[in-house]
Structure formats: C-alpha cells, structure tokens
Design a protein around this motif. Sequence first.
Motif, PDB file in Angstrom:
ATOM      1  N   ASP A  33       0.839  -1.155   0.072  1.00 27.63           N
ATOM      2  CA  ASP A  33      -0.140  -0.065  -0.016  1.00 27.63           C
ATOM      3  C   ASP A  33       0.986   1.283  -0.048  1.00 27.63           C
ATOM      4  OD1 ASP A  33      -2.430  -1.266  -0.109  1.00 27.63           O
ATOM      5  OD2 ASP A  33      -2.775  -0.972   2.132  1.00 27.63           O
ATOM      6  N   GLY A  34       1.831   1.231   0.843  1.00 28.73           N
ATOM      7  CA  GLY A  34       2.698   2.354   1.085  1.00 28.73           C
ATOM      8  C   GLY A  34       3.703   2.595  -0.115  1.00 28.73           C
ATOM      9  N   GLY A  35       4.082   1.692  -1.037  1.00 30.39           N
ATOM     10  CA  GLY A  35       4.914   1.975  -2.132  1.00 30.39           C
ATOM     11  C   GLY A  35       4.214   1.805  -3.462  1.00 30.39           C
ATOM     12  N   ALA A  36       2.880   1.661  -3.404  1.00 32.84           N
ATOM     13  CA  ALA A  36       2.008   1.460  -4.755  1.00 32.84           C
ATOM     14  C   ALA A  36       2.296   2.736  -5.785  1.00 32.84           C
ATOM     15  CB  ALA A  36       0.550   1.445  -4.544  1.00 32.84           C
ATOM     16  N   ALA A  37       2.181   3.755  -5.234  1.00 32.68           N
ATOM     17  CA  ALA A  37       2.191   5.075  -6.275  1.00 32.68           C
ATOM     18  C   ALA A  37       3.580   5.147  -6.821  1.00 32.68           C
ATOM     19  CB  ALA A  37       2.240   6.330  -5.483  1.00 32.68           C
ATOM     20  N   THR A  75      -1.753  -8.873  -8.954  1.00 36.05           N
ATOM     21  CA  THR A  75      -1.733  -7.999  -9.917  1.00 36.05           C
ATOM     22  C   THR A  75      -0.869  -6.951  -9.793  1.00 36.05           C
ATOM     23  OG1 THR A  75      -2.949  -7.369 -11.951  1.00 36.05           O
ATOM     24  CG2 THR A  75      -3.804  -7.102  -9.818  1.00 36.05           C
ATOM     25  N   GLY A  76      -0.898  -6.310  -8.608  1.00 34.13           N
ATOM     26  CA  GLY A  76      -0.249  -5.107  -8.343  1.00 34.13           C
ATOM     27  C   GLY A  76      -0.605  -3.987  -9.152  1.00 34.13           C
ATOM     28  N   THR A  77       0.152  -3.220  -9.886  1.00 36.65           N
ATOM     29  CA  THR A  77      -0.146  -2.202 -10.622  1.00 36.65           C
ATOM     30  C   THR A  77      -0.615  -2.670 -12.018  1.00 36.65           C
ATOM     31  OG1 THR A  77       1.966  -1.619 -11.773  1.00 36.65           O
ATOM     32  CG2 THR A  77       1.309  -0.393  -9.708  1.00 36.65           C
ATOM     33  N   GLY A  78      -0.801  -3.989 -12.229  1.00 34.34           N
ATOM     34  CA  GLY A  78      -1.281  -4.672 -13.477  1.00 34.34           C
ATOM     35  C   GLY A  78      -0.371  -4.798 -14.785  1.00 34.34           C
ATOM     36  N   LEU A  79       0.924  -4.842 -14.244  1.00 31.76           N
ATOM     37  CA  LEU A  79       1.798  -4.871 -15.432  1.00 31.76           C
ATOM     38  C   LEU A  79       1.594  -6.230 -16.277  1.00 31.76           C
ATOM     39  CD1 LEU A  79       5.321  -3.920 -13.632  1.00 31.76           C
ATOM     40  CD2 LEU A  79       3.559  -2.508 -15.024  1.00 31.76           C
ATOM     41  N   VAL A  80       1.347  -7.438 -15.730  1.00 34.88           N
ATOM     42  CA  VAL A  80       0.906  -8.572 -16.381  1.00 34.88           C
ATOM     43  C   VAL A  80      -0.218  -8.689 -17.107  1.00 34.88           C
ATOM     44  CG1 VAL A  80       0.458 -11.081 -16.236  1.00 34.88           C
ATOM     45  CG2 VAL A  80       2.729  -9.950 -15.164  1.00 34.88           C
ATOM     46  N   ALA A  81      -1.150  -8.094 -16.349  1.00 33.49           N
ATOM     47  CA  ALA A  81      -2.710  -7.833 -16.698  1.00 33.49           C
ATOM     48  C   ALA A  81      -2.919  -7.106 -17.906  1.00 33.49           C
ATOM     49  CB  ALA A  81      -3.569  -7.319 -15.692  1.00 33.49           C
ATOM     50  N   ARG A  82      -1.877  -6.075 -18.205  1.00 26.65           N
ATOM     51  CA  ARG A  82      -1.815  -5.117 -19.294  1.00 26.65           C
ATOM     52  C   ARG A  82      -1.525  -6.021 -20.613  1.00 26.65           C
ATOM     53  NH1 ARG A  82       1.492  -0.005 -16.860  1.00 26.65           N
ATOM     54  NH2 ARG A  82       0.504   0.024 -14.944  1.00 26.65           N
ATOM     55  N   GLU A  83      -0.381  -6.808 -20.338  1.00 29.99           N
ATOM     56  CA  GLU A  83      -0.161  -7.682 -21.512  1.00 29.99           C
ATOM     57  C   GLU A  83      -1.125  -8.719 -21.862  1.00 29.99           C
ATOM     58  OE1 GLU A  83       2.385  -6.483 -23.301  1.00 29.99           O
ATOM     59  OE2 GLU A  83       2.478  -5.058 -21.592  1.00 29.99           O
ATOM     60  N   GLY A 102      -3.807  -0.521  -2.283  1.00 31.68           N
ATOM     61  CA  GLY A 102      -2.995   0.747  -2.763  1.00 31.68           C
ATOM     62  C   GLY A 102      -2.678   0.072  -4.132  1.00 31.68           C
ATOM     63  N   MET A 103      -2.092  -1.240  -4.222  1.00 34.82           N
ATOM     64  CA  MET A 103      -1.856  -1.472  -5.621  1.00 34.82           C
ATOM     65  C   MET A 103      -3.088  -1.325  -6.835  1.00 34.82           C
ATOM     66  SD  MET A 103       1.241  -2.301  -6.254  1.00 34.82           S
ATOM     67  CE  MET A 103       3.206  -2.648  -5.678  1.00 34.82           C
ATOM     68  N   LEU A 104      -4.314  -2.032  -6.177  1.00 32.98           N
ATOM     69  CA  LEU A 104      -5.535  -2.190  -7.043  1.00 32.98           C
ATOM     70  C   LEU A 104      -5.780  -0.683  -7.553  1.00 32.98           C
ATOM     71  CD1 LEU A 104      -7.138  -4.925  -4.992  1.00 32.98           C
ATOM     72  CD2 LEU A 104      -6.084  -4.885  -7.135  1.00 32.98           C
ATOM     73  N   ARG A 105      -5.634   0.640  -6.523  1.00 37.82           N
ATOM     74  CA  ARG A 105      -6.130   1.756  -6.891  1.00 37.82           C
ATOM     75  C   ARG A 105      -5.073   2.318  -8.114  1.00 37.82           C
ATOM     76  NH1 ARG A 105      -6.588   2.610  -1.443  1.00 37.82           N
ATOM     77  NH2 ARG A 105      -4.421   3.240  -1.017  1.00 37.82           N
ATOM     78  N   GLU A 106      -3.874   1.696  -8.247  1.00 39.91           N
ATOM     79  CA  GLU A 106      -2.701   2.205  -9.210  1.00 39.91           C
ATOM     80  C   GLU A 106      -3.245   1.459 -10.551  1.00 39.91           C
ATOM     81  OE1 GLU A 106      -0.624   4.513  -9.047  1.00 39.91           O
ATOM     82  OE2 GLU A 106      -1.245   5.019  -7.229  1.00 39.91           O
ATOM     83  N   ALA A 107      -3.582   0.117 -10.488  1.00 32.99           N
ATOM     84  CA  ALA A 107      -4.274  -0.679 -11.475  1.00 32.99           C
ATOM     85  C   ALA A 107      -5.541  -0.191 -12.056  1.00 32.99           C
ATOM     86  CB  ALA A 107      -4.344  -2.117 -11.113  1.00 32.99           C
ATOM     87  N   ARG A 108      -6.637   0.162 -11.140  1.00 35.61           N
ATOM     88  CA  ARG A 108      -7.727   0.682 -11.779  1.00 35.61           C
ATOM     89  C   ARG A 108      -7.633   2.150 -12.515  1.00 35.61           C
ATOM     90  NH1 ARG A 108      -9.727   0.293  -6.912  1.00 35.61           N
ATOM     91  NH2 ARG A 108     -10.565  -1.785  -7.227  1.00 35.61           N
ATOM     92  N   ALA A 109      -6.660   2.797 -12.401  1.00 36.69           N
ATOM     93  CA  ALA A 109      -6.399   4.041 -12.985  1.00 36.69           C
ATOM     94  C   ALA A 109      -5.921   3.823 -14.523  1.00 36.69           C
ATOM     95  CB  ALA A 109      -5.226   4.896 -12.279  1.00 36.69           C
ATOM     96  N   ALA A 110      -5.181   2.614 -14.682  1.00 37.67           N
ATOM     97  CA  ALA A 110      -4.512   2.416 -15.909  1.00 37.67           C
ATOM     98  C   ALA A 110      -5.596   1.272 -16.601  1.00 37.67           C
ATOM     99  CB  ALA A 110      -3.203   1.917 -15.551  1.00 37.67           C
ATOM    100  N   LEU A 111      -6.315   0.447 -16.324  1.00 32.71           N
ATOM    101  CA  LEU A 111      -6.819  -0.620 -16.737  1.00 32.71           C
ATOM    102  C   LEU A 111      -8.240  -0.771 -16.627  1.00 32.71           C
ATOM    103  CD1 LEU A 111      -4.107  -3.488 -15.683  1.00 32.71           C
ATOM    104  CD2 LEU A 111      -4.863  -2.796 -17.899  1.00 32.71           C
ATOM    105  N   PRO A 112      -9.001  -1.147 -17.406  1.00 30.11           N
ATOM    106  CA  PRO A 112     -10.413  -1.038 -17.458  1.00 30.11           C
ATOM    107  C   PRO A 112     -11.093  -2.534 -17.073  1.00 30.11           C
ATOM    108  CG  PRO A 112      -9.843  -1.361 -19.815  1.00 30.11           C
ATOM    109  CD  PRO A 112      -8.684  -1.230 -18.909  1.00 30.11           C
TER     110      PRO A 112
END
Length: 253
Positions: A33-37, A75-83, A102-112
């Motif tokens: 959560d603390g390092g997600a951004a 999934t973290g920020t979604g790096l694998v999910a994007r591919e 926190g990671m899911l918030r970052e992923a949600r901003a980039a992935l639908p």
Amino acid sequence: MDTPPAGLAPHATLPRHYADPAQRDRFVRGLFDGGAASYDRINAVFSFGSGARYRREALLRSGLAPGQRLLDVATGTGLVAREALAVLGRPQDVIGLDLSGGMLREARAALPIPLVQARAEALPLASESVDLVSMGYALRHVADLVRTFAEYRRVLRPGGRVLLLEIDQPSSPVALAALRFYLGRVVPVLSRWIAGRGRSQQMMEYFWDTIDACVPPEAIQGALAEAGFTDIGCEVQLGIFRAYRARRPDATP
C-alpha cells in the motif's frame, strides 16, 4: 480433489520485517500500500529488461489466446494484466486480484478490467472458471505454496494452465554476489531517491530478502505437483528469470 495439506511456506519468517508468520499478510499489505504509487517507476530500475515484451511472450508461450479468461493473482499495478489484455482484447476476460488496496488503486487508474482485493490462498472465484492463472514475481509473498496452488487448480478449467514468473538466485557465486549487491543495496537506495519518503525503500529491501530466502525451484515444482498439477516445467532466462508452467489435468472421462 480435496484441499491438500498446508505446510510449505515460500521462505522462513523474516525477523527484519515481521516477527511472526501470522503478521505476514498485514505487513505485506501495508508495505505494498505504501509503495504502490511509485512501484512502476521503481520496477523500471530493477527489471533488467524483463518488461512488457517478456511478460507478453511468457503469456503466449503458456497458450493464452483470444476467447480465453485469465486471472492475474498479485496483479499489483497490472503489469502482467496489461499484456494479457493486449492478447485477449476484451477487458472482461482479464481479472486482476491483489491483497493490497493501494496497488489495486494504481491498477484501476490504468486498466478497465475487473479488480478484486483478496488473498491468493482464498480466491473468491467459482471453480473451473478461468483458463489461465498468472502470477508475476509474487509467489514469495503468500503464506503457503501448496494451498495457494490448490486454489489455482480449483479455479482453472480442466486443461487450464498456470504461469508463475519469478526471480531466482543465479548459480554462479560471482553473479549471486553482484545480484545481492544490486537488488539488496543499490535498488532500495535508488527507490528512496525515486519515490522520496514512504515505504518504497523497505519494499525493495523486502523484495530482495524474500528472493534470498526463497525455497529452491525444485520445492516450487514439488508444491505444484502436490496441488495436483501435471506437465510441470520451468524456463530460465539470463540465469535469474524463471517462468514456471503447469497444467490442470483434463477431466476424467
């Protein structure tokens, strides 16, 4: 198949980070959560070129194709999910799951895609509902490998596959010393410089400590077998990147 017995942690308790195994989930959640951004910026520093192309090719070699459904655990920020989304095309065919809000918030901003907060050891998905389960550089953060892999087997359709991307210690003592210095010392300092205050430096220190203490590849493959997988294999690149693959057996006629 009955749930196999628990008992194989990916590494021993790390007193530098938490004192008791029961504290693992809370610690890991708070850390990420603390390092997600700043995670994506830091990942570019320590990835050694194992970026989007490597992840997509690993998915393709695992049989991912349009018309299938994928679950990306941790999934973290979604790096694998994007591919995966680039291969499958439809957002509803890629599900991202992570313990860290926190990671899911970052992923949600980039992935639908659909995103779920949950533990790998207790997946909130129906049995036999996905064709591929992926996990990128995170099997070291679960509590029990066999129980986690049993959950992967449960949600996979007969004939479905699992892909586990990991970093392992190189066999050469010189290469190991260089990797330990870079990931264990240089990257944490760079992470603090890139991200400023927060938990990014500690996140990268923990990242290396779990690699350094992780069970050997043979134990990971053994846990996959104990969970009921077959056709288990491991592809190695550059001496440190491992792609574990396994298959859920077809339904019994």
